[in-house]
Design an enzyme around this catalytic site. Structure first.
Site, PDB file in Angstrom:
ATOM      1  N   ASP A 125      50.546  46.811  33.189  1.00  0.00           N
ATOM      2  CA  ASP A 125      49.322  46.425  32.498  1.00  0.00           C
ATOM      3  C   ASP A 125      49.310  47.072  31.112  1.00  0.00           C
ATOM      4  O   ASP A 125      49.522  48.282  30.989  1.00  0.00           O
ATOM      5  CB  ASP A 125      48.098  46.865  33.305  1.00  0.00           C
ATOM      6  N   HIS A 148      39.014  46.442  22.498  1.00  0.00           N
ATOM      7  CA  HIS A 148      38.816  47.112  23.792  1.00  0.00           C
ATOM      8  C   HIS A 148      39.219  48.582  23.703  1.00  0.00           C
ATOM      9  O   HIS A 148      38.470  49.472  24.144  1.00  0.00           O
ATOM     10  CB  HIS A 148      39.626  46.407  24.885  1.00  0.00           C
ATOM     11  N   GLU A 152      38.090  43.535  34.559  1.00  0.00           N
ATOM     12  CA  GLU A 152      38.752  43.495  33.259  1.00  0.00           C
ATOM     13  C   GLU A 152      39.276  42.082  33.083  1.00  0.00           C
ATOM     14  O   GLU A 152      40.122  41.618  33.853  1.00  0.00           O
ATOM     15  CB  GLU A 152      39.861  44.547  33.150  1.00  0.00           C
ATOM     16  N   GLU A 209      41.511  39.615  31.679  1.00  0.00           N
ATOM     17  CA  GLU A 209      42.845  39.686  31.079  1.00  0.00           C
ATOM     18  C   GLU A 209      43.599  38.379  31.291  1.00  0.00           C
ATOM     19  O   GLU A 209      43.216  37.545  32.107  1.00  0.00           O
ATOM     20  CB  GLU A 209      43.672  40.817  31.719  1.00  0.00           C
ATOM     21  N   ASP A 238      41.708  42.586  36.351  1.00  0.00           N
ATOM     22  CA  ASP A 238      42.172  43.927  36.736  1.00  0.00           C
ATOM     23  C   ASP A 238      40.961  44.753  37.174  1.00  0.00           C
ATOM     24  O   ASP A 238      40.472  45.619  36.446  1.00  0.00           O
ATOM     25  CB  ASP A 238      42.867  44.565  35.528  1.00  0.00           C
ATOM     26  N   ARG A 292      35.569  52.581  37.863  1.00  0.00           N
ATOM     27  CA  ARG A 292      35.538  53.501  36.709  1.00  0.00           C
ATOM     28  C   ARG A 292      35.360  54.951  37.116  1.00  0.00           C
ATOM     29  O   ARG A 292      35.862  55.855  36.436  1.00  0.00           O
ATOM     30  CB  ARG A 292      34.410  53.099  35.760  1.00  0.00           C
ATOM     31  N   GLN A 305      38.703  56.188  38.527  1.00  0.00           N
ATOM     32  CA  GLN A 305      39.628  56.250  37.393  1.00  0.00           C
ATOM     33  C   GLN A 305      39.375  57.474  36.507  1.00  0.00           C
ATOM     34  O   GLN A 305      40.300  58.172  36.101  1.00  0.00           O
ATOM     35  CB  GLN A 305      39.446  54.966  36.573  1.00  0.00           C
ATOM     36  N   LYS A 344      42.572  51.514  40.078  1.00  0.00           N
ATOM     37  CA  LYS A 344      43.012  50.152  39.784  1.00  0.00           C
ATOM     38  C   LYS A 344      43.755  49.514  40.952  1.00  0.00           C
ATOM     39  O   LYS A 344      43.783  48.286  41.073  1.00  0.00           O
ATOM     40  CB  LYS A 344      44.006  50.174  38.606  1.00  0.00           C
ATOM     41  N   THR A 383      44.100  43.468  42.196  1.00  0.00           N
ATOM     42  CA  THR A 383      44.216  42.793  40.906  1.00  0.00           C
ATOM     43  C   THR A 383      44.334  41.311  41.233  1.00  0.00           C
ATOM     44  O   THR A 383      45.215  40.926  41.995  1.00  0.00           O
ATOM     45  CB  THR A 383      45.489  43.245  40.162  1.00  0.00           C
ATOM     46  N   GLU A 442      32.040  47.782  28.762  1.00  0.00           N
ATOM     47  CA  GLU A 442      31.746  47.530  27.355  1.00  0.00           C
ATOM     48  C   GLU A 442      30.495  46.662  27.182  1.00  0.00           C
ATOM     49  O   GLU A 442      29.661  46.940  26.330  1.00  0.00           O
ATOM     50  CB  GLU A 442      32.936  46.810  26.695  1.00  0.00           C
TER      51      GLU A 442
END
Lengths: 421, 421
Positions: free
Chosen positions: A131, A138, A203, A205, A237, A241, A244, A257, A261, A368
């Protein structure tokens, strides 16, 4: 190439807003009546390539029936020439003036199947999953939350920062995501505790999928990189948080993570994306020679993420962004990975990293979008969300807009299930 | 179990200092006269399990000939009961009083092959590769070099820190390692440059290899973890310190490691290691309940790394250490990986992290042995080494010492070749 001609029409009806016109022809794996095969999507149908090959209609493209398989890996192993040859042949067979399949009632009924009657499977056996972190918006957003004085690390503009992910938990769209448990340390706690993640995020992606590269110790230059790339998928993904945050220093993200996925089931070929190539943002400072890429290295792909809670009647779009924003492009990413001589394998999946735009409504993660929980999403149900709750569903969409048609990726969907006690 | 009885003797002669007495019986994959098979090592011979199965002598152990294969994965897929059954049967067939194989001249000649006549292959197709960081001495040493005031991160004693590595470049002992190129930034340089790594290092590790675990979203507790572990190998996690230093913040090591990771060809089963279980260092503070392990979670394995430059007549031992030093044990590592529900697959490789001891001559990397280049190794050839130069060869060795016999791992060897222009 003729397969991309906007004027092509198929004898299979394709709605104007379909993701899968004859100009697309993405490859996937599906099961139907106990049988698993590689298929190609067109409109709301699937072409059963396993049967088509057995009937002799694909035999000029590849030497063996690599389509009557439970993954695309045997086909990917054959490389770009075979990929092109197969897509070209399927395109020919589906054109309105071609009667080879259209005119053979029995075979047509056997080989053309409704998408809503099949189960889509993982398109590949994932070899390595990597990844990246290639959106400057970002990386700057995340950096400014956690390191306000130093948002972008010194290496960020010099190389496409990335890390190895876990391949075993890459799952196909539609697979539910069980809320992970993990070790979490609250800011005001002295010691960590173990429990269900409270900060479960998406996420948004894209991922690209490769065929085999060169042997170990040889490198792939940017100019050759696309020869080794089969196509692209949507990729979510999923990220916990809180897990992580506690684990990631100094060796990077791991269990925050690796629980899941998701990827979309249809791989859109790089050939189908060719008409939608676009320039990348200017790289300043200039990158080192081995990472330089001449020409349009990016793709104009519209991306959206939609959320639906259990109280909502219909999904709501959370964010709209575009893949063209990415600072680092696919040839640069693949050349970087390979620059130390590591070998690229058939079925490798490379995530782009979260695709964020420059405006508050174009951000690719809830972290975000809600800016660390300080501006919750307001939902039409009257609810708010900072992160995902149990029962929430997220769907990613993506497409390239042509003149009167779109080359789309379908959907990448997942529903959050409660943590297991 | 009877297979581990120190008094067992085989009708095959085994030297007193052999790594492979009848109490060991490690599994590997080899090719011989164009044929590839799973084999078991005994003394300086290999038992050809593919032929043995075809002759009917293994047919009570597994349902199909999973031994006549080019990797151990099909055998690993069958799980612990099959692993035990196969080792038990091979042990019986090799005992001095058993004539089933010994007394069958034709079959014996076909199934018992000199190790020096075969080529050892990668024992498994690596699914996921994870590398831990579980020696407190190593983590403290590295931390104190780069973060003198804060050597051990706050999470280190609460969870076995680890990260995903690259599975495509895990290679079998004997494979040469081409010096990687990469992006490097000197401390006094304003910008990075691209070139061959100058700080090429070893990491002396052990790895464990799994069969399939539970489905995605289910977890494996520490008490069950060893049910999913097939065995262990020596592992050299070659590291380019200069590439690693520039890339690793914030997402962890990537190209500084992914060019090559070597493993020994023989997988010593957890059952063979059972007599050598040992206590782990006391964990203080106590770990969270899901990581607690009752009993002896570690293994007393003597480890050595030897270096030989092109000017040396014989290798020199650089370091002697012991796996028992590890702060985090295998059940804790596997329970941690699985604690978020990720799935464990047949062929996963989990590296322990560098095994360092407490004394200056027991450190598992040249970075530590030469303390960042400040105390070079003096070699009998009159040369010095801070890191590896082209032509240097490194061999890892490991064994458990029994009373009058040893259960060993053989060798993990690699030679450094010059970077490719």
């Amino acid at each position: 190439m003729e397969e991309n001609n906007p004027n092509l029409k198929s004898w299979i009806t394709v709605a104007a807003d379909s993701d899968f016109p004859i100009q697309n022809l993405p490859f996937g794996v599906f099961s139907y009546e106990g049988n698993t095969s590689v298929g190609v999507a067109i409109g709301d149908k699937i072409v059963h390539l396993g049967h088509l090959y057995d009937a002799g209609l694909m035999s000029d493209t590849v030497e063996k029936n690599v389509f009557a398989k439970s993954s695309l890996n045997p086909f990917l192993m054959l490389g770009k020439k075979a990929w092109r040859s197969a897509r070209k042949r399927v395109s020919e067979l589906l054109r309105e003036d071609n009667a080879e399949l259209k005119g053979n009632n029995d075979l047509r009924q056997k080989c053309i199947i409704d998408q809503n009657q099949v189960t889509m499977k993982m398109p590949v056996e994932v070899a390595s999953f990597v990844d990246f972190y290639s959106s400057i918006e970002h990386a700057t957003n995340i950096g400014s939350m956690f390191r306000p004085n130093n948002p972008l690390m010194p290496n960020w503009k010099h190389l496409p920062v990335g890390y190895n992910g876990r391949s075993s938990s890459v799952v196909v769209s539609g697979t539910s995501v069980v809320r992970p448990k993990g070790q979490i340390k609250a800011d005001d706690a002295e010691v960590p505790s173990f429990g269900a993640s409270k900060l479960l995020d998406i996420e948004l992606e894209m991922g690209f999928i490769t065929g085999p590269g060169k042997p170990l110790s040889q490198t792939i230059p940017t100019a050759e990189a696309l020869d080794y790339v089969f196509g692209m998928v949507l990729l979510n993904d999923w990220s916990a948080r809180d897990i992580q945050k506690w684990e990631y220093v100094p060796l990077g993200p791991f269990l925050g993570k690796s629980f899941a996925t998701s990827i979309s089931p249809w791989i859109v070929t790089m050939d189908a994306l060719e008409p939608f190539r676009a320039s990348s943002p200017k790289q300043d400072p200039p990158v080192l020679p081995h990472l330089q890429f001449e020409g349009d290295g990016n793709y104009n792909i519209h991306l959206e993420a939609h959320i639906k809670t259990e109280k909502m009647d219909a999904p709501m779009c959370m964010t709209k962004t575009n893949f063209q924003n990415m600072y680092w492009n696919i040839p640069q990413q693949l050349a970087h990975v390979s620059s130390n001589g590591t070998n690229i394998e058939a079925g490798d999946v490379y995530g782009s990293g979260t695709v964020s735009g420059t405006t508050p409504d174009s951000l690719g993660s809830m972290l975000e979008l809600c800016w660390r929980g300080t501006r919750p999403l307001k939902l039409p149900s009257g609810e708010e969300r900072k992160f995902l709750l149990d029962g929430d569903e997220v769907t990613l969409k993506g497409w390239c807009q042509g003149d009167g048609y779109r080359v789309g990726f379908g959907k990448c969907h997942g529903k959050i299930l409660p943590a297991i006690d």
